[in-house]
Design a protein around this motif. Sequence first.
Motif, PDB file in Angstrom:
ATOM      1  N   THR A 132       0.840  -1.203   0.000  1.00 54.28           N
ATOM      2  CA  THR A 132       0.000   0.000   0.000  1.00 54.28           C
ATOM      3  C   THR A 132       0.875   1.252   0.000  1.00 54.28           C
ATOM      4  O   THR A 132       0.676   2.173  -0.794  1.00 54.28           O
ATOM      5  N   CYS A 133       1.854   1.266   0.885  1.00 55.08           N
ATOM      6  CA  CYS A 133       2.712   2.449   1.004  1.00 55.08           C
ATOM      7  C   CYS A 133       3.515   2.673  -0.276  1.00 55.08           C
ATOM      8  O   CYS A 133       3.664   3.809  -0.732  1.00 55.08           O
ATOM      9  N   LEU A 134       4.011   1.592  -0.856  1.00 55.25           N
ATOM     10  CA  LEU A 134       4.764   1.723  -2.107  1.00 55.25           C
ATOM     11  C   LEU A 134       3.865   2.231  -3.228  1.00 55.25           C
ATOM     12  O   LEU A 134       4.288   3.013  -4.085  1.00 55.25           O
ATOM     13  N   GLY A 135       2.617   1.795  -3.213  1.00 52.98           N
ATOM     14  CA  GLY A 135       1.656   2.251  -4.228  1.00 52.98           C
ATOM     15  C   GLY A 135       1.403   3.741  -4.104  1.00 52.98           C
ATOM     16  O   GLY A 135       1.344   4.470  -5.108  1.00 52.98           O
ATOM     17  N   LEU A 136       1.284   4.225  -2.869  1.00 55.44           N
ATOM     18  CA  LEU A 136       1.071   5.657  -2.643  1.00 55.44           C
ATOM     19  C   LEU A 136       2.289   6.444  -3.133  1.00 55.44           C
ATOM     20  O   LEU A 136       2.161   7.470  -3.804  1.00 55.44           O
ATOM     21  N   VAL A 148     -15.124   3.658  -4.615  1.00 52.60           N
ATOM     22  CA  VAL A 148     -14.600   2.671  -3.663  1.00 52.60           C
ATOM     23  C   VAL A 148     -13.851   1.603  -4.445  1.00 52.60           C
ATOM     24  O   VAL A 148     -14.388   1.028  -5.394  1.00 52.60           O
ATOM     25  N   ILE A 149     -12.616   1.367  -4.056  1.00 50.16           N
ATOM     26  CA  ILE A 149     -11.780   0.366  -4.732  1.00 50.16           C
ATOM     27  C   ILE A 149     -11.275  -0.617  -3.686  1.00 50.16           C
ATOM     28  O   ILE A 149     -10.983  -0.221  -2.559  1.00 50.16           O
ATOM     29  N   ALA A 150     -11.204  -1.904  -4.045  1.00 51.93           N
ATOM     30  CA  ALA A 150     -10.796  -2.925  -3.074  1.00 51.93           C
ATOM     31  C   ALA A 150      -9.600  -3.711  -3.583  1.00 51.93           C
ATOM     32  O   ALA A 150      -9.548  -4.088  -4.756  1.00 51.93           O
ATOM     33  N   ALA A 151      -8.656  -3.966  -2.702  1.00 55.84           N
ATOM     34  CA  ALA A 151      -7.473  -4.770  -3.052  1.00 55.84           C
ATOM     35  C   ALA A 151      -7.800  -6.246  -2.900  1.00 55.84           C
ATOM     36  O   ALA A 151      -8.544  -6.637  -2.008  1.00 55.84           O
ATOM     37  N   ALA A 152      -7.214  -7.075  -3.785  1.00 54.76           N
ATOM     38  CA  ALA A 152      -7.534  -8.499  -3.807  1.00 54.76           C
ATOM     39  C   ALA A 152      -6.491  -9.361  -3.105  1.00 54.76           C
ATOM     40  O   ALA A 152      -6.818 -10.399  -2.531  1.00 54.76           O
ATOM     41  N   GLY A 155      -0.076  -8.160  -2.498  1.00 56.82           N
ATOM     42  CA  GLY A 155       0.678  -7.436  -3.512  1.00 56.82           C
ATOM     43  C   GLY A 155      -0.196  -6.485  -4.313  1.00 56.82           C
ATOM     44  O   GLY A 155       0.261  -5.438  -4.783  1.00 56.82           O
ATOM     45  N   ASP A 156      -1.464  -6.841  -4.467  1.00 51.30           N
ATOM     46  CA  ASP A 156      -2.395  -6.012  -5.236  1.00 51.30           C
ATOM     47  C   ASP A 156      -2.664  -4.674  -4.536  1.00 51.30           C
ATOM     48  O   ASP A 156      -3.119  -3.718  -5.173  1.00 51.30           O
ATOM     49  N   CYS A 157      -2.382  -4.606  -3.253  1.00 52.05           N
ATOM     50  CA  CYS A 157      -2.560  -3.329  -2.533  1.00 52.05           C
ATOM     51  C   CYS A 157      -1.741  -2.234  -3.207  1.00 52.05           C
ATOM     52  O   CYS A 157      -2.107  -1.065  -3.176  1.00 52.05           O
ATOM     53  N   TYR A 158      -0.623  -2.610  -3.831  1.00 46.63           N
ATOM     54  CA  TYR A 158       0.226  -1.636  -4.521  1.00 46.63           C
ATOM     55  C   TYR A 158      -0.547  -0.967  -5.655  1.00 46.63           C
ATOM     56  O   TYR A 158      -0.638   0.257  -5.741  1.00 46.63           O
ATOM     57  N   TYR A 159      -1.120  -1.784  -6.520  1.00 50.02           N
ATOM     58  CA  TYR A 159      -1.813  -1.241  -7.701  1.00 50.02           C
ATOM     59  C   TYR A 159      -3.106  -0.539  -7.297  1.00 50.02           C
ATOM     60  O   TYR A 159      -3.512   0.441  -7.911  1.00 50.02           O
ATOM     61  N   THR A 160      -3.732  -1.066  -6.254  1.00 49.88           N
ATOM     62  CA  THR A 160      -4.989  -0.471  -5.789  1.00 49.88           C
ATOM     63  C   THR A 160      -4.733   0.927  -5.221  1.00 49.88           C
ATOM     64  O   THR A 160      -5.470   1.865  -5.515  1.00 49.88           O
ATOM     65  N   ALA A 161      -3.685   1.050  -4.424  1.00 54.05           N
ATOM     66  CA  ALA A 161      -3.372   2.357  -3.832  1.00 54.05           C
ATOM     67  C   ALA A 161      -3.011   3.357  -4.929  1.00 54.05           C
ATOM     68  O   ALA A 161      -3.439   4.513  -4.911  1.00 54.05           O
ATOM     69  N   TYR A 162      -2.249   2.898  -5.911  1.00 53.54           N
ATOM     70  CA  TYR A 162      -1.868   3.774  -7.027  1.00 53.54           C
ATOM     71  C   TYR A 162      -3.127   4.241  -7.778  1.00 53.54           C
ATOM     72  O   TYR A 162      -3.284   5.437  -8.062  1.00 53.54           O
ATOM     73  N   GLU A 163      -4.006   3.309  -8.083  1.00 55.15           N
ATOM     74  CA  GLU A 163      -5.233   3.650  -8.811  1.00 55.15           C
ATOM     75  C   GLU A 163      -6.118   4.597  -8.000  1.00 55.15           C
ATOM     76  O   GLU A 163      -6.729   5.518  -8.544  1.00 55.15           O
ATOM     77  N   PRO A 200       7.363  -4.437  -9.484  1.00 55.15           N
ATOM     78  CA  PRO A 200       6.974  -3.647 -10.649  1.00 55.15           C
ATOM     79  C   PRO A 200       8.061  -2.634 -11.004  1.00 55.15           C
ATOM     80  O   PRO A 200       8.844  -2.235 -10.149  1.00 55.15           O
ATOM     81  N   ASN A 201       8.094  -2.276 -12.252  1.00 53.26           N
ATOM     82  CA  ASN A 201       8.991  -1.210 -12.677  1.00 53.26           C
ATOM     83  C   ASN A 201       8.166   0.069 -12.767  1.00 53.26           C
ATOM     84  O   ASN A 201       7.348   0.232 -13.667  1.00 53.26           O
ATOM     85  N   PRO A 202       8.377   0.993 -11.833  1.00 54.30           N
ATOM     86  CA  PRO A 202       7.531   2.193 -11.823  1.00 54.30           C
ATOM     87  C   PRO A 202       7.669   3.013 -13.105  1.00 54.30           C
ATOM     88  O   PRO A 202       6.763   3.771 -13.440  1.00 54.30           O
ATOM     89  N   ASP A 203       8.793   2.822 -13.824  1.00 50.88           N
ATOM     90  CA  ASP A 203       8.939   3.567 -15.076  1.00 50.88           C
ATOM     91  C   ASP A 203       7.869   3.158 -16.084  1.00 50.88           C
ATOM     92  O   ASP A 203       7.547   3.907 -17.005  1.00 50.88           O
ATOM     93  N   GLU A 204       7.350   1.953 -15.904  1.00 48.63           N
ATOM     94  CA  GLU A 204       6.336   1.485 -16.852  1.00 48.63           C
ATOM     95  C   GLU A 204       4.916   1.858 -16.425  1.00 48.63           C
ATOM     96  O   GLU A 204       3.958   1.596 -17.142  1.00 48.63           O
ATOM     97  N   MET A 205       4.774   2.451 -15.241  1.00 44.08           N
ATOM     98  CA  MET A 205       3.430   2.860 -14.817  1.00 44.08           C
ATOM     99  C   MET A 205       3.145   4.236 -15.417  1.00 44.08           C
ATOM    100  O   MET A 205       4.057   5.032 -15.632  1.00 44.08           O
ATOM    101  N   ASN A 206       1.863   4.495 -15.660  1.00 41.71           N
ATOM    102  CA  ASN A 206       1.501   5.755 -16.317  1.00 41.71           C
ATOM    103  C   ASN A 206       1.741   6.967 -15.418  1.00 41.71           C
ATOM    104  O   ASN A 206       1.404   6.953 -14.241  1.00 41.71           O
ATOM    105  N   ASP A 207       2.291   8.004 -16.025  1.00 38.30           N
ATOM    106  CA  ASP A 207       2.344   9.293 -15.343  1.00 38.30           C
ATOM    107  C   ASP A 207       0.933   9.858 -15.315  1.00 38.30           C
ATOM    108  O   ASP A 207       0.125   9.544 -16.182  1.00 38.30           O
TER     109      ASP A 207
END
Lengths: 616, 337
Positions: free
Chosen positions: A245-249, A374-378, A381-389, A419-426
């Motif tokens: 979660t923290c890494l996603g933020l 409302v978004i839910a993590a599955a 590890g998915d907490c990363y993508y959920t927090a980012y979204e 994950p490679n953050p360079d590949e995540m969307n700005d």
Amino acid sequence: MSKKAKLETVDNVTIRFAGDSGDGMQLSGGRFTQTSAIMGNDLSTLPDFPAEIRAPAGSLAGVSSFQIHFSSQEIHTPGEKPDVLVAMNPAALKVHLKDLTPGGALIINKNAFTNKNLKLAGYDSDPTEDGSLEDYYSTHFIEMSKMVELACEGIDLSPKLIDRTKNLCALGVLFWMYDRPLEPTIDWLNKKFKSKPDVVEANVRALNTGYNYGDTAEIFTTRYVVKKAKLAPGKYRNINGTLATCLGLLTAVEKSKLSLTFAGYPITPASNILHTLSNWKRFGVKTYQAEDEIAGIGAALGASYGGSLGVTASSGPGIALKGEFLGLAVITELPLVVINVQRGGPSTGLPTKTEQSDLFQAVYGRNGEAPMPVIAAATPGDCYYTAYEACRMAVKYMTPVMMLSDGYLVNGSEPWIIPNPDEMNDFDAGFVKENLTDEQYLPYKRNKETLARGWAIPGTKGLEHRIGGIEKQDVTGNVNYDSDNHEKMVQIRAQKVANIANELPPTEIFGEKKGALLILSWGSTHGACKAATESLLEEGLKVAHVSIRWISPLPKDLKDILSNYKKILMPEINTGQFRQMIRAEFLVDAIGLNEVQGKPLGASTIVAKAKEIINE
Amino acid sequence: MSDKPLLKKADFQSDQAIRWCPGCGDYAILAQTQKTFPEITEKKEDTVFISGIGCSSRFPYYMNTFGFHTIHGRAPTIASGLKMANPELSVWLVTGDGDGFSIGGNHMIHLLRRNVDINVMLFNNRIYGLTKGQYSPTSEQGKVTYSTPMGSIDYPFKPTKLALGAEASFVAKTIDKELKHLQAMIKRANSHKGTSFIEIYQNCNIFNDGAFSHLTDRDTKEEQLLRLEDGEPMIFGAEKNKGIYLDGTSPKVVQIGKDYSIDDIVVHNEKDRFIGDMLANFTSSEEFPEPVGVLYCKERPSYDELMEAQMKEAQKDSKKAKGLHELLNAGDTWEVK
Ligand code: SF4
């Protein structure tokens, strides 16, 4: 290596370490997890803590446990019935024995079975003496306390500290049983206790003692090999939901060039988010331990108003206190991320146990018409993508977003492709830079596509304006009590949240695209539902699994998906909250599978229920 | 700042119609604030007014600066978060006795304790105005209101005393009708780094008319008001012939001339915490005059300053660009081919 013990290859093993809170079971479990991860197994873990911080030693209330499921195949759950139970005292045995697979291995610290401890655990007679266990399990009564005492002779530590190393002794036995290397743990001990060589020495000796005991005691007839799992290629690490979660933020603020301001109040099981982020000042993260839950969300919203991304986290009771501020964030249309790490409720409920019972609170728990994504993590590890979204949508749509995780997700862990953050969307914060007119700035002018208003932060010349909790006039944002304007604003706010669905990717369907049964889940029941679906598919049944990430708004293709199955099964760790929503939204006769026992749902329960429904 | 203000009073007036009752003390406070601001800032975009809920909390709508009318009692939380996000802003918090000391009491004391660099204007009218006339935590005991037909049995707070108890670094008191004094207090608060707390006695002419008339009526006020000046003896009275004398540790009011001379009178020292406490205790007492002015002012590093220092320290030798990759790849990792 012992000549007596034969090596047997197995695919799946579940081990549960259980002992008194002071016995270091989380540490043993954690080290076993890390070693298994390095060995390339797929795995999933479930720590279970007592609610009391210092329950009396040896009492049933003070039992702490850690379960790890590891495998040479892909797995999705921390396992149900353990194959091995490590019980460091009578209380741990009493609490956990009922879960052990019949015939499973029972490893006991014999020295802890004193009259006092037996009495505390409510045993009339000593189960390690009265023969009550041997018939049902493969029992190993090991004098761990005594062994570490002997092994650590000559080390200048108090007997109490030496006795504490028995968790490493137990770990050594398990490492021997499952043919795992000791080096990663020894390296870790060296790092962790760098300044205390005596402690390192004692723990290493205890670890070796356990390992050698397995090798020489000739009481184990078999050792087991769990081969590497065939996981998707990539660089892996083990991760729990809090860190993810923290890494996603952090990723979200790096990708948007925003700063992160986190404000929260201590609460189980969300506090670790505050702790983790507090250590990231070097990345520009500001954290604020507020005087209460309300101040936590208030400061986060204040930070967002000032142009930082405000985030707060709590658990059900704390979210209840934040409710009024959620409404203010909705009407002032400021970005805000609110993380609810769900736990057992109502009220204080079961603070250290997991539950999915705050769904209604998340979706509906505000006064007035106050829709909120409302978004839910599955998975952990998915907490990363959920927090980012959650962050991305909060900024893009200028809205508070609630992210749901739970006690199991934040404390549980799994191997995770880094994950490679360079590949995540700005994404762009899109601050309003200037007022191009001679008129007053119009704070409620909207982006035509998203309906988001502009983020006009204090300090920007020409944008001076006032916002607040009183109904706004469309476009100008002035205080306005007109009835038609109010209705219009209610609709705009709802439409803005609904617009998020326009950019959601197609819903993934695991299994048959049409068939007898769809298992529909949200949040952390994902793993158990996926495992159940895999096994039903193997049996040739026409089933599928869909895991919902965005609960509000729901994905647009869900209606069609639901129509492709004869029946719909919805497993949840609540009494059927998402099922009510789905039934209301789509008028489908979804069937519930509901348990509220403070622990994750088991895949086998879902399999049994699915078959019952299909065969009806 | 240049000598001649760049902005005018009108620059701080918003286009919104003011909705307070005619004759309400809030008008005077608003006017003095709008009048003072050109003297204390050249950039109105850097000024933010934040309020809670209540009559006074409508204030931000009438100031042509940035403004946030939040929820009941919670303005300090928003203000603290804002100041954390952008310490450069000049943040003003407008609250009332109900908003700031009843529903928002917890946030208020923690704001003062943390010493976030925010200026608090507490409009104390000793009544709930917006909800139409219930007693407040500063209403005197025995007050008959809609919710206390037989008189209130609550004991009231003295806000300046509470502020000092919460470790406020700047505590002042003034009155809506004391226009020049009010302006002076706003300027003092502005120049103080840390939380500045100004209690403003404000007349609610609808529900609590005349609550402070003894302090504002031409005939009586000079006998009642102790006008504080740093380094000056605490004298008062129309004839300036009364003063505060310390008898051991007990203050008492004495007549200057006969038994006591001006040299016997306590000299105000804003930095002296014990004097501040003594003055706060004079509030609404039978025996003592009502102190107005700066009761206490002693700077200490503000929360936002300390936070910026920690952030700087933590970022001293980090390569931020690499930060995220480094964190993601921390600990044990392994490759699956
Ligand atoms: S009710 Fe009292 S405080 Fe409120 S606006 Fe009217 S006079 Fe002013």
